[in-house]
Enzyme design. Sequence first.
Site, short mmCIF file in Angstrom:
data_model
loop_
_atom_site.label_atom_id
_atom_site.label_comp_id
_atom_site.label_asym_id
_atom_site.label_seq_id
_atom_site.Cartn_x
_atom_site.Cartn_y
_atom_site.Cartn_z
N ARG A 1 0.87 -1.18 0.00
CA ARG A 1 0.00 0.00 0.00
C ARG A 1 0.90 1.22 0.00
O ARG A 1 1.93 1.24 0.65
CB ARG A 1 -0.89 0.06 1.24
CG ARG A 1 -1.81 -1.12 1.45
CD ARG A 1 -2.72 -0.88 2.66
NE ARG A 1 -3.32 -2.09 3.17
CZ ARG A 1 -4.42 -2.65 2.68
NH1 ARG A 1 -5.02 -2.09 1.65
NH2 ARG A 1 -4.91 -3.75 3.20
N ARG B 1 -6.16 -5.43 -0.18
CA ARG B 1 -7.59 -5.22 -0.06
C ARG B 1 -7.97 -3.74 0.00
O ARG B 1 -7.42 -2.97 0.78
CB ARG B 1 -8.13 -5.93 1.19
CG ARG B 1 -9.65 -5.88 1.29
CD ARG B 1 -10.15 -6.66 2.47
NE ARG B 1 -9.72 -8.04 2.44
CZ ARG B 1 -10.26 -8.97 1.66
NH1 ARG B 1 -11.26 -8.66 0.87
NH2 ARG B 1 -9.82 -10.19 1.69
N HIS C 1 3.33 -9.64 0.89
CA HIS C 1 3.02 -8.73 1.99
C HIS C 1 4.28 -8.23 2.70
O HIS C 1 4.21 -7.33 3.52
CB HIS C 1 2.10 -9.44 2.99
CG HIS C 1 1.52 -8.56 4.04
ND1 HIS C 1 1.89 -8.63 5.37
CD2 HIS C 1 0.59 -7.58 3.98
CE1 HIS C 1 1.22 -7.74 6.08
NE2 HIS C 1 0.41 -7.09 5.25
N ARG D 1 -3.03 -6.46 19.01
CA ARG D 1 -3.92 -5.33 18.82
C ARG D 1 -5.36 -5.78 18.58
O ARG D 1 -6.29 -5.20 19.10
CB ARG D 1 -3.47 -4.48 17.62
CG ARG D 1 -4.33 -3.24 17.41
CD ARG D 1 -3.96 -2.52 16.13
NE ARG D 1 -4.66 -3.05 14.98
CZ ARG D 1 -4.07 -3.35 13.82
NH1 ARG D 1 -2.78 -3.22 13.69
NH2 ARG D 1 -4.78 -3.80 12.81
N HIS E 1 1.06 -1.52 15.07
CA HIS E 1 1.13 -2.29 13.83
C HIS E 1 2.37 -3.16 13.71
O HIS E 1 2.46 -4.01 12.84
CB HIS E 1 1.06 -1.32 12.64
CG HIS E 1 0.79 -1.95 11.32
ND1 HIS E 1 1.75 -2.05 10.34
CD2 HIS E 1 -0.32 -2.53 10.81
CE1 HIS E 1 1.23 -2.64 9.27
NE2 HIS E 1 -0.01 -2.95 9.52
#
Length: 798
Positions: A481, A511, A541, A670, A698
């Site tokens: 992304r 996504r 990823h 998380r 994250h």
Amino acid sequence: MQPPPVPDPAPDRARPNGRARPAPSSSGALAGGHARKNGSMSEPTAQTDRTTSPDADGIRHAQPSVGSLAAHRPHTLAATVSDLDPDLDADLDGYDEDAASGHEGAALPQGRFLDRERSWLAFNERVLELAEDPDTPLLERANFLAIFASNLDEFFMVRVAGLKRRIATGVATRSASGLQPREVLELIWTRSRELMARHAACYQEEVAPALADEGIHVVRWHELTDKEQSRLYTLFMQRIFPVLTPLAVDPAHPFPYISGLSLNLAVVIENPVSGHEHFARVKVPPLLSRFLEASPQRYVPIEDVIAAPRHLQELFPGMNIKEHHMFRLTRNEDLEVEEDDAENLLKALEKELMRRRFGPPVRLEVEESIDDKVLNLLMRELKVSESEVHPLPGPLDLTGLFAIAGLDRPELKYPKYVAGTHRDLAEVESASAPDIFAALRGGHDVLLHHPYDSFSTSVQLFLEQAAADENVLAIKQTLYRTSGDSPIVDALIDAAESGKQVLVLVELKARFDEQANIKWARKLEEAGCHVVYGLVGLKTHCKLSLVVRQEGDQLVRYSHVGTGNYHPKTARLYEDLGLLTANQEVGADLSDLFNRLSGYSRRETYRRLLVAPRSLRDGLIARVDREIQHHRAGRPAYVRIKVNSIVDEAVIDALYRASQAGVTVDVWVRGICAVRPGVAGLSENIRVRSVLGRFLEHSRIFAFCNGGEPEVWIGSADMMHRNLDRRIEALVKVTAPAHRATLGRLLETGMSDTTASWHLGADGNWTRHATDPDGQPLRNVQEMLIDARRRRRGTATP
């Protein structure tokens, strides 16, 4: 809810995705292939029997069977925080406990896994609790309300839609938690209904009145003054009316298509001549502002403006307006692309994105005042069941609160924080940019911690300097992304145009960023970059960047391995880690991995990497098992993990075995967590904590005591089936003692009882711990890290 009774121990035969997994050796080490370096994997084999051999650290690794290798929404910057949502890929694999065979010597009970859908809903409840907390700055409360709503939208579009699809096709099986698919669906509907009611009440009864007290009024049409209504009528006629399209429903006009997440007005009109009533639908244009400013600091939802009596009369002149009601539909927006059959993945994905608009409905939100006849019509035409209908007080779609949260009222937000340059890149703060290559030369690794360390003066600058450096020969980069105006993409384009070899691996299937990634892939190709889309059946990823630079008569490789996306905007909002290094072992590993991603390499030996889907799961489990051996030998042992989500049964079972052996296990998660901590005889040595706050936690960290010689890894992988089986993920071993100590302190702080967090109980319920027994606030780990950076910068010489 009490934890289920623990039955007589039975061998666990489970393996992720419901596949049988060969039993490992009795020594506690996993079965593996040929000898290899740390984190490496042997070539795949179709044989079931496997032998073991230790790597350089004495750890044995498993070779998975061939059959085991399977598959924010773009908003404004404020909306990207909706990635407070854990990853929602359709990881819906069944789990056959009775047919499984577990780790040799283990005695693990049924009922040991928490339900992942319930856990996700509990995560979103924690987001809601931040909105309900009066100590949270007011506009941040509005932001958390919007995040909650956006999260729930994606949950229904992906998780609920995927579950419904599998039930309809007959492929859904009992989950690892023991629930049947329809039981899970009933749980989701019941729990989400409760949370949506709380969410609406928080806005109506707490946040909206508090905003009004601060001079920010979000009002309904009937609360406007005559002057405000007159002003909005002019605005309506000039800017809204021309783009509206009322659609009638009658024998000549079929019921219109209702797009997912759109706001719609159901209008009942009467023909004054015939006396017949008719139904019409008016879609609220999605490209117009969600809230319109009626006068300074007074805002009204756009649907209220459209639904004003005078305005509806303009849409249906000569007709009597009997009633009107708002509704909103959520559709299945999960993507399915059969890569094996697609000659061109990019074109296939574009085609599937068009199909996404027509996914089946999964939720219907309506105003609670809706007339029964209108509701029945909607349910019938949209093919929605009663359980999928969610009546709510207006206004619907509180994701619109992102606009309110973005108002320029800094006193109602978290104090502004501007990250500085990492001290290892620049000894003092200055106006000139640091020389990244000089800072890394000589083997000086830099451990970055965003957003506390600036992304723009570290990772972004690394790539920008590489693009401009005439001694740089090649750049290789993964992009999962990135932002719409990405300086990362610009740097890669500049590098290609200057004659450098540039390889960019663009993950088209990220996504809700698919369309943006298609755009950037084409832009990069046009500039002369080599653009590839990864391996068939596997999402890429991992977060990797490799720069090859000519230095004298040598080629030196500079690397970055991170836990977060190369996204300059979200890097100011997401907590992530990254390692910048000139270490040649890491550089060689990245070269090997990029060659695998872009070519036909089958090389699986890595020096300082663990890579999914081959070695990551088994490498981590082997290290957990090693802690058991250390503990039994009387040496120090612990396992500490920080992830976004943990649901992989094989990993969780390894943690249970460690707990049973007496090893302390800390899990900082998380979002989704299927670990059931604190169960006597199973997990009494496991603690689970969750931290939510102004930044999105994250990063992923995996730390092992290793008998007093700590081993720490960071990287992109969560402990989920899809991450470990259907993605290219990478963890890098952190070797500098100071960096290992820094990460160790971070993990200890996050898990400390003096740190504000949520604690997970054996019953699956989370309890917030924000104050001590005297009512004093507990430490906020994110504010502590901000304060530490500010103090450090305050002592720097300008």
